[in-house]
Design a protein around this motif. Structure first.
Motif, PDB file in Angstrom:
ATOM      1  N   SER A  20       0.840  -1.203   0.000  1.00  0.00           N
ATOM      2  CA  SER A  20       0.000   0.000   0.000  1.00  0.00           C
ATOM      3  C   SER A  20       0.871   1.247   0.000  1.00  0.00           C
ATOM      4  CB  SER A  20      -0.908   0.003   1.231  1.00  0.00           C
ATOM      5  OG  SER A  20      -1.615   1.218   1.332  1.00  0.00           O
ATOM      6  N   LEU A  21       0.380   2.275  -0.690  1.00  0.00           N
ATOM      7  CA  LEU A  21       1.056   3.572  -0.664  1.00  0.00           C
ATOM      8  C   LEU A  21       0.754   4.334   0.614  1.00  0.00           C
ATOM      9  CD1 LEU A  21       0.361   4.725  -4.346  1.00  0.00           C
ATOM     10  CD2 LEU A  21       2.482   3.760  -3.421  1.00  0.00           C
ATOM     11  N   PHE A  22      -0.251   3.853   1.359  1.00  0.00           N
ATOM     12  CA  PHE A  22      -0.676   4.551   2.568  1.00  0.00           C
ATOM     13  C   PHE A  22      -0.640   3.585   3.748  1.00  0.00           C
ATOM     14  CE2 PHE A  22      -2.893   6.322  -1.128  1.00  0.00           C
ATOM     15  CZ  PHE A  22      -2.426   7.628  -1.076  1.00  0.00           C
ATOM     16  N   PRO A  23       0.523   3.433   4.379  1.00  0.00           N
ATOM     17  CA  PRO A  23       0.640   2.500   5.509  1.00  0.00           C
ATOM     18  C   PRO A  23      -0.161   2.982   6.710  1.00  0.00           C
ATOM     19  CG  PRO A  23       2.625   3.833   5.293  1.00  0.00           C
ATOM     20  CD  PRO A  23       1.782   4.127   4.087  1.00  0.00           C
ATOM     21  N   SER A  24      -0.392   2.062   7.630  1.00  0.00           N
ATOM     22  CA  SER A  24      -1.145   2.387   8.836  1.00  0.00           C
ATOM     23  C   SER A  24      -0.429   3.457   9.651  1.00  0.00           C
ATOM     24  CB  SER A  24      -1.331   1.128   9.687  1.00  0.00           C
ATOM     25  OG  SER A  24      -1.931   1.446  10.926  1.00  0.00           O
ATOM     26  N   GLN A  25      -1.215   4.310  10.277  1.00  0.00           N
ATOM     27  CA  GLN A  25      -0.657   5.354  11.140  1.00  0.00           C
ATOM     28  C   GLN A  25      -0.418   4.863  12.562  1.00  0.00           C
ATOM     29  OE1 GLN A  25       0.259   8.447   9.810  1.00  0.00           O
ATOM     30  NE2 GLN A  25      -0.149   7.172   8.003  1.00  0.00           N
ATOM     31  N   ILE A  26      -0.823   3.629  12.850  1.00  0.00           N
ATOM     32  CA  ILE A  26      -0.566   3.053  14.172  1.00  0.00           C
ATOM     33  C   ILE A  26       0.243   1.773  14.001  1.00  0.00           C
ATOM     34  CG2 ILE A  26      -2.657   4.047  15.183  1.00  0.00           C
ATOM     35  CD1 ILE A  26      -3.973   1.310  14.966  1.00  0.00           C
ATOM     36  N   SER A  27       0.872   1.343  15.060  1.00  0.00           N
ATOM     37  CA  SER A  27       1.727   0.159  15.011  1.00  0.00           C
ATOM     38  C   SER A  27       0.895  -1.120  15.032  1.00  0.00           C
ATOM     39  CB  SER A  27       2.676   0.155  16.211  1.00  0.00           C
ATOM     40  OG  SER A  27       1.933  -0.008  17.415  1.00  0.00           O
ATOM     41  N   ARG A  28       1.543  -2.228  14.680  1.00  0.00           N
ATOM     42  CA  ARG A  28       0.883  -3.527  14.785  1.00  0.00           C
ATOM     43  C   ARG A  28       0.384  -3.760  16.208  1.00  0.00           C
ATOM     44  NH1 ARG A  28       5.134  -4.742  11.262  1.00  0.00           N
ATOM     45  NH2 ARG A  28       4.598  -5.972   9.425  1.00  0.00           N
ATOM     46  N   LYS A  29       1.255  -3.491  17.168  1.00  0.00           N
ATOM     47  CA  LYS A  29       0.890  -3.704  18.568  1.00  0.00           C
ATOM     48  C   LYS A  29      -0.361  -2.924  18.939  1.00  0.00           C
ATOM     49  CE  LYS A  29       2.496  -2.235  23.118  1.00  0.00           C
ATOM     50  NZ  LYS A  29       3.622  -1.695  23.904  1.00  0.00           N
ATOM     51  N   ALA A  30      -0.414  -1.651  18.573  1.00  0.00           N
ATOM     52  CA  ALA A  30      -1.570  -0.820  18.909  1.00  0.00           C
ATOM     53  C   ALA A  30      -2.827  -1.334  18.220  1.00  0.00           C
ATOM     54  CB  ALA A  30      -1.308   0.630  18.516  1.00  0.00           C
ATOM     55  N   ALA A  31      -2.700  -1.768  16.969  1.00  0.00           N
ATOM     56  CA  ALA A  31      -3.867  -2.271  16.233  1.00  0.00           C
ATOM     57  C   ALA A  31      -4.410  -3.546  16.875  1.00  0.00           C
ATOM     58  CB  ALA A  31      -3.483  -2.532  14.781  1.00  0.00           C
ATOM     59  N   ILE A  32      -3.513  -4.441  17.298  1.00  0.00           N
ATOM     60  CA  ILE A  32      -3.938  -5.689  17.937  1.00  0.00           C
ATOM     61  C   ILE A  32      -4.671  -5.403  19.244  1.00  0.00           C
ATOM     62  CG2 ILE A  32      -3.110  -7.784  19.074  1.00  0.00           C
ATOM     63  CD1 ILE A  32      -0.793  -7.757  16.998  1.00  0.00           C
ATOM     64  N   LEU A  33      -4.102  -4.530  20.071  1.00  0.00           N
ATOM     65  CA  LEU A  33      -4.725  -4.221  21.364  1.00  0.00           C
ATOM     66  C   LEU A  33      -6.062  -3.519  21.180  1.00  0.00           C
ATOM     67  CD1 LEU A  33      -1.601  -3.117  23.437  1.00  0.00           C
ATOM     68  CD2 LEU A  33      -2.837  -5.293  23.553  1.00  0.00           C
ATOM     69  N   LEU A  34      -6.174  -2.648  20.192  1.00  0.00           N
ATOM     70  CA  LEU A  34      -7.453  -1.992  19.905  1.00  0.00           C
ATOM     71  C   LEU A  34      -8.508  -3.005  19.482  1.00  0.00           C
ATOM     72  CD1 LEU A  34      -6.365   1.232  17.988  1.00  0.00           C
ATOM     73  CD2 LEU A  34      -7.580   1.156  20.171  1.00  0.00           C
ATOM     74  N   ALA A  35      -8.105  -3.960  18.659  1.00  0.00           N
ATOM     75  CA  ALA A  35      -9.050  -4.971  18.178  1.00  0.00           C
ATOM     76  C   ALA A  35      -9.565  -5.834  19.321  1.00  0.00           C
ATOM     77  CB  ALA A  35      -8.385  -5.842  17.120  1.00  0.00           C
ATOM     78  N   VAL A  36      -8.670  -6.263  20.193  1.00  0.00           N
ATOM     79  CA  VAL A  36      -9.072  -7.109  21.317  1.00  0.00           C
ATOM     80  C   VAL A  36      -9.975  -6.343  22.274  1.00  0.00           C
ATOM     81  CG1 VAL A  36      -8.215  -8.338  23.337  1.00  0.00           C
ATOM     82  CG2 VAL A  36      -7.049  -8.592  21.151  1.00  0.00           C
ATOM     83  N   ASN A  37      -9.694  -5.068  22.449  1.00  0.00           N
ATOM     84  CA  ASN A  37     -10.449  -4.232  23.395  1.00  0.00           C
ATOM     85  C   ASN A  37     -11.789  -3.778  22.832  1.00  0.00           C
ATOM     86  OD1 ASN A  37     -10.773  -2.918  25.869  1.00  0.00           O
ATOM     87  ND2 ASN A  37      -9.982  -0.997  25.055  1.00  0.00           N
ATOM     88  N   SER A  38     -12.027  -4.017  21.554  1.00  0.00           N
ATOM     89  CA  SER A  38     -13.239  -3.488  20.921  1.00  0.00           C
ATOM     90  C   SER A  38     -14.465  -4.361  21.136  1.00  0.00           C
ATOM     91  CB  SER A  38     -13.007  -3.350  19.414  1.00  0.00           C
ATOM     92  OG  SER A  38     -12.901  -4.629  18.808  1.00  0.00           O
TER      93      SER A  38
END
Length: 279
Positions: A20-38
């Motif tokens: 992708s030309l537009f990578p995520s603005q958050i880290s893998r770690k942050a994305a995983i923790l957000l997903a679990v907490n959602s």
């Protein structure tokens, strides 16, 4: 709550970057923790799966439960008829999960009411994570069991000669991969637009110490390693694979209502992973 003794299977969670030309603005770690907490709800074949009971243990580690909605037969009394009637009640069989989001290490407890092993549960957890918006647009999710490496390593070390060795590698993810070989290969794979690769080396008598270090790195990443070994000086060769071994497990006793128990349990799981990675 009472103390439970449960058997955990260890898995490696990998988030592979999209092209992708537009990578995520958050880290893998942050994305995983957000997903679990959602408390994301997953619908799979008319079954609801969801996370619950999230406990943040430290900056990287969490505990939570993961369950599937089902129904059980019950007998209820109907005062209007004065009779006992058969009915159905909602039920949620669950598993306990410990997650280190920095390493991508997941420990899933066994529960025979959900599946014989933890792989089915791991697949549903993978589906749930992959459906989360902060992950879906930027990474592919992979969640695979980590084999017990010791049987494979023991065969390597006891062999008269290692004739051939190979290992798989994927697009970049783990923080603790081999810096000299595996990391450049994963970066090359990403730049080339590939998804998976394999390296194979062959020799009269490969160095077992060098081979063991690379084998542990690959196995800890839940990728397959293979070798062709000669067990005796005058013997033939046999092929061995890390997939020949059972999954890595740990039996842990803890009280889910006791924070110190949860913290200690996560450390046991991290130590188990460290032993796989470094021996």
């Amino acid at each position: 709550m009472a103390v439970e003794t449960v058997t955990f299977e260890l898995f490696r969670l990998r988030l592979h970057e999209h092209f992708s030309l537009f990578p995520s603005q958050i880290s893998r770690k942050a994305a995983i923790l957000l997903a679990v907490n959602s408390a994301t709800l997953l619908n799979y074949r008319d079954h609801e799966w969801r996370t619950a009971d999230l406990t943040i243990i430290d900056d990287d580690g969490v505990y939570f439960t993961f369950g599937r909605k089902s129904s059980i037969s019950v007998v209820e009394y109907d005062p209007s008829t004065g009779k006992f009637e058969d009915g159905l009640a909602e039920n949620w069989p669950i598993v306990h999960i410990f997650l280190d989001a920095r390493i991508g290490l997941v420990a899933i407890s066994r529960n025979g009411r959900l599946s014989r092993g933890s792989e089915t549960v791991a697949n549903r957890l993978k589906d749930m994570l992959a459906s989360f918006e902060a992950i879906r647009g930027f990474w592919d999710v992979d969640l695979k069991a980590i084999p017990d490496p010791e049987g494979f390593i023991e065969k390597l070390n006891q062999a008269f000669a290692i004739k051939k060795f190979s290992f798989e590698f994927w697009r970049p993810n783990p923080f603790d991969i081999d810096e000299d070989l595996q990391k450049p290969l994963e970066e090359y794979l990403l730049q080339a637009g590939g998804y998976k690769g394999e390296v194979e080396i062959e020799g009269v008598k490969l160095d077992p110490e060098i081979i063991e270090a690379q084998a542990r790195s690959a196995i800890a990443s839940s990728t397959e390693t293979k070798a062709l070994i000669q067990e005796e000086a005058n013997g033939g060769t046999i092929a061995i694979s890390s997939k020949d071994n059972k999954f890595e497990t740990r039996e842990i006793s803890f009280d889910v209502a006791n924070f110190d128990d949860l913290r200690r349990s996560l450390e046991v799981i991290r130590e188990a992973y460290s032993n796989i990675r470094t021996g």
